[in-house]
Write an enzyme that holds these catalytic residues in place. Structure first.
Site, PDB file in Angstrom:
ATOM      1  CE1 TYR A  30       0.963  -0.256   4.453  1.00 23.11           C
ATOM      2  CE2 TYR A  30      -0.135   1.864   4.406  1.00 23.11           C
ATOM      3  CZ  TYR A  30       0.681   0.957   5.052  1.00 23.11           C
ATOM      4  OH  TYR A  30       1.207   1.274   6.268  1.00 23.11           O
ATOM      5  CE  LYS A 144       3.012   3.472   3.354  1.00 31.92           C
ATOM      6  NZ  LYS A 144       3.087   3.483   4.809  1.00 31.92           N
ATOM      7  CD  GLU A 176       9.772   1.822  10.623  1.00 29.68           C
ATOM      8  OE1 GLU A 176       9.528   2.790   9.885  1.00 29.68           O
ATOM      9  OE2 GLU A 176       9.615   0.642  10.263  1.00 29.68           O
ATOM     10  CG  LEU A 200       8.026   2.627   5.005  1.00 33.53           C
ATOM     11  CD1 LEU A 200       7.721   1.388   4.183  1.00 33.53           C
ATOM     12  CD2 LEU A 200       6.763   3.405   5.280  1.00 33.53           C
TER      13      LEU A 200
HETATM   14  N1  PDD Z   1       2.576   5.165   7.686  1.00 32.16           N
HETATM   15  N2  PDD Z   1       7.269   3.895   9.175  1.00 32.16           N
HETATM   16  C1  PDD Z   1       6.102   3.218   9.227  1.00 32.16           C
HETATM   17  C2  PDD Z   1       6.090   1.858   9.837  1.00 32.16           C
HETATM   18  C3  PDD Z   1       4.922   3.806   8.716  1.00 32.16           C
HETATM   19  O1  PDD Z   1       3.777   3.120   8.761  1.00 32.16           O
HETATM   20  C4  PDD Z   1       4.980   5.112   8.177  1.00 32.16           C
HETATM   21  C5  PDD Z   1       3.775   5.818   7.616  1.00 32.16           C
HETATM   22  C6  PDD Z   1       6.220   5.782   8.145  1.00 32.16           C
HETATM   23  C7  PDD Z   1       6.374   7.165   7.567  1.00 32.16           C
HETATM   24  O2  PDD Z   1       6.413   7.148   6.155  1.00 32.16           O
HETATM   25  P1  PDD Z   1       5.905   8.390   5.291  1.00 32.16           P
HETATM   26  O3  PDD Z   1       6.651   9.571   5.754  1.00 32.16           O
HETATM   27  O4  PDD Z   1       6.220   8.009   3.905  1.00 32.16           O
HETATM   28  O5  PDD Z   1       4.406   8.536   5.554  1.00 32.16           O
HETATM   29  C8  PDD Z   1       7.338   5.131   8.650  1.00 32.16           C
HETATM   30  C9  PDD Z   1       1.408   5.635   7.003  1.00 32.16           C
HETATM   31  C10 PDD Z   1       1.130   7.093   7.137  1.00 32.16           C
HETATM   32  C11 PDD Z   1       0.232   4.752   7.368  1.00 32.16           C
HETATM   33  O6  PDD Z   1       0.455   3.548   7.430  1.00 32.16           O
HETATM   34  O7  PDD Z   1      -0.885   5.251   7.564  1.00 32.16           O
END
Ligand code: PDD
Length: 283
Positions: A30, A144, A176, A200
């Site tokens: 996703y 992801k 993270e 991620l």
């Molecule tokens: N999640 N690490 C994890 C495990 C995450 O699920 C997310 C973001 C990030 C940050 O990535 P980015 O800056 O590209 O949004 C890091 C999204 C927002 C979600 O699952 O809703």
């Protein structure tokens, strides 16, 4: 209005067969893309990460970047709100239950839009709270994946502790957050865990590092030990839906002075300026 397999429709009408491998195995990937003033933010970067996730699970991208761009514009146009976040979800499709990939199968493609409120000013003014916990996820956290059960359980731990996020530690080092990336400020230097299979690669993470470099903020990307996290002057979390937020209480202990720090305020201003510039000059 949502998008499912080639058609826009009201969400109530959207149905996926129970044998979809996303439902049965969590076999899919996703993306979450913010759109400000109806313009997708850092779209090329999100589409590149989507491609990397698809490649990593051996799934052919159902659309070209140009097709995604068009579909995303249509999704934004069909939903209310200047600021929206777009959720893209691709599974390996519907097939008889068998772990191995089906020989012939059509991927399921789903997209939806939700309102994207800006982080409340109170949160930026007071900061948010977090706990630390052991990172017990698999070793491909760079994908992801829609298989989010470990992240769900870790985030739930944070919620049950009355906090907003769980900071994950693996073998004594920060990886993270359960749904965010984490930055540490220590003695005026912005520290970030390295992009590898244990986290991620956040689009917001990259942007924060870019903005820091352009503004002359000293930065070091490399392993961040648990002791450094606990002694941090500032901690930030970043994600596409929460932008950059200061963490001011970790495991019940104040972070630095217990207030959002000066470097957070500088980064937040840079981030808001960058957003405004991009919104004026769509690419
Ligand atoms: N999640 N690490 C994890 C495990 C995450 O699920 C997310 C973001 C990030 C940050 O990535 P980015 O800056 O590209 O949004 C890091 C999204 C927002 C979600 O699952 O809703």
């Amino acid at each position: 209005m949502i998008y499912l397999n080639g058609r826009f429709m009201p969400i109530e009408e959207a149905m996926v067969p129970v044998l979809d491998r996303g439902f049965i195995f969590g076999d899919g990937v996703y993306e979450v893309i913010p759109a400000y003033s109806r313009l997708p933010f850092r779209l090329a970067e999100h589409l590149r990460r989507l491609q990397n996730s698809l490649d990593a699970i051996g799934l052919k991208n159902p659309y070209s970047d140009a097709e995604w761009t068009k579909l995303i514009a249509q999704l934004i146009a069909q939903n209310a709100g200047e600021d929206q976040y777009l959720y893209l979800h691709i599974t390996r499709g519907v097939a008889k239950r068998d772990h191995a990939f089906p020989k012939v199968v059509t991927p399921t493609v789903f997209m939806m839009s939700s309102p994207l409120p800006s982080p409340p000013p109170e949160l930026k003014a007071s900061g948010v709270t977090a706990i630390t916990t052991q990172d017990n996820r698999w070793l491909r956290c760079d994908i992801k994946s829609i298989s989010l059960l470990p992240n769900v359980l870790l985030r739930q731990q944070a919620v049950e502790a009355g906090t907003m996020e769980a900071l994950l530690l693996r073998d004594g080092f920060l990886t993270e957050g359960a749904a965010s990336n984490i930055f540490v400020v220590s003695q005026g230097v912005l520290l970030a865990p390295p992009k590898n299979n244990l986290m991620l690669p956040g689009i917001t993470y990259d942007l924060v590092l870019e903005l820091a470099a352009a503004d002359g903020i000293p930065t070091r990307v490399g392993p961040v030990a648990e002791a450094t996290v606990r002694a941090a002057d500032e901690l930030w979390l970043t994600s596409s839906t929460r932008e950059v937020l200061p963490i001011t209480l970790l495991d019940g202990q104040p972070v630095g002075g217990g207030q959002p720090g000066p470097l957070f305020k500088r980064m937040d201003a840079l981030y808001q300026d960058y957003k405004a510039t991009v919104m004026r000059q769509p690419d």
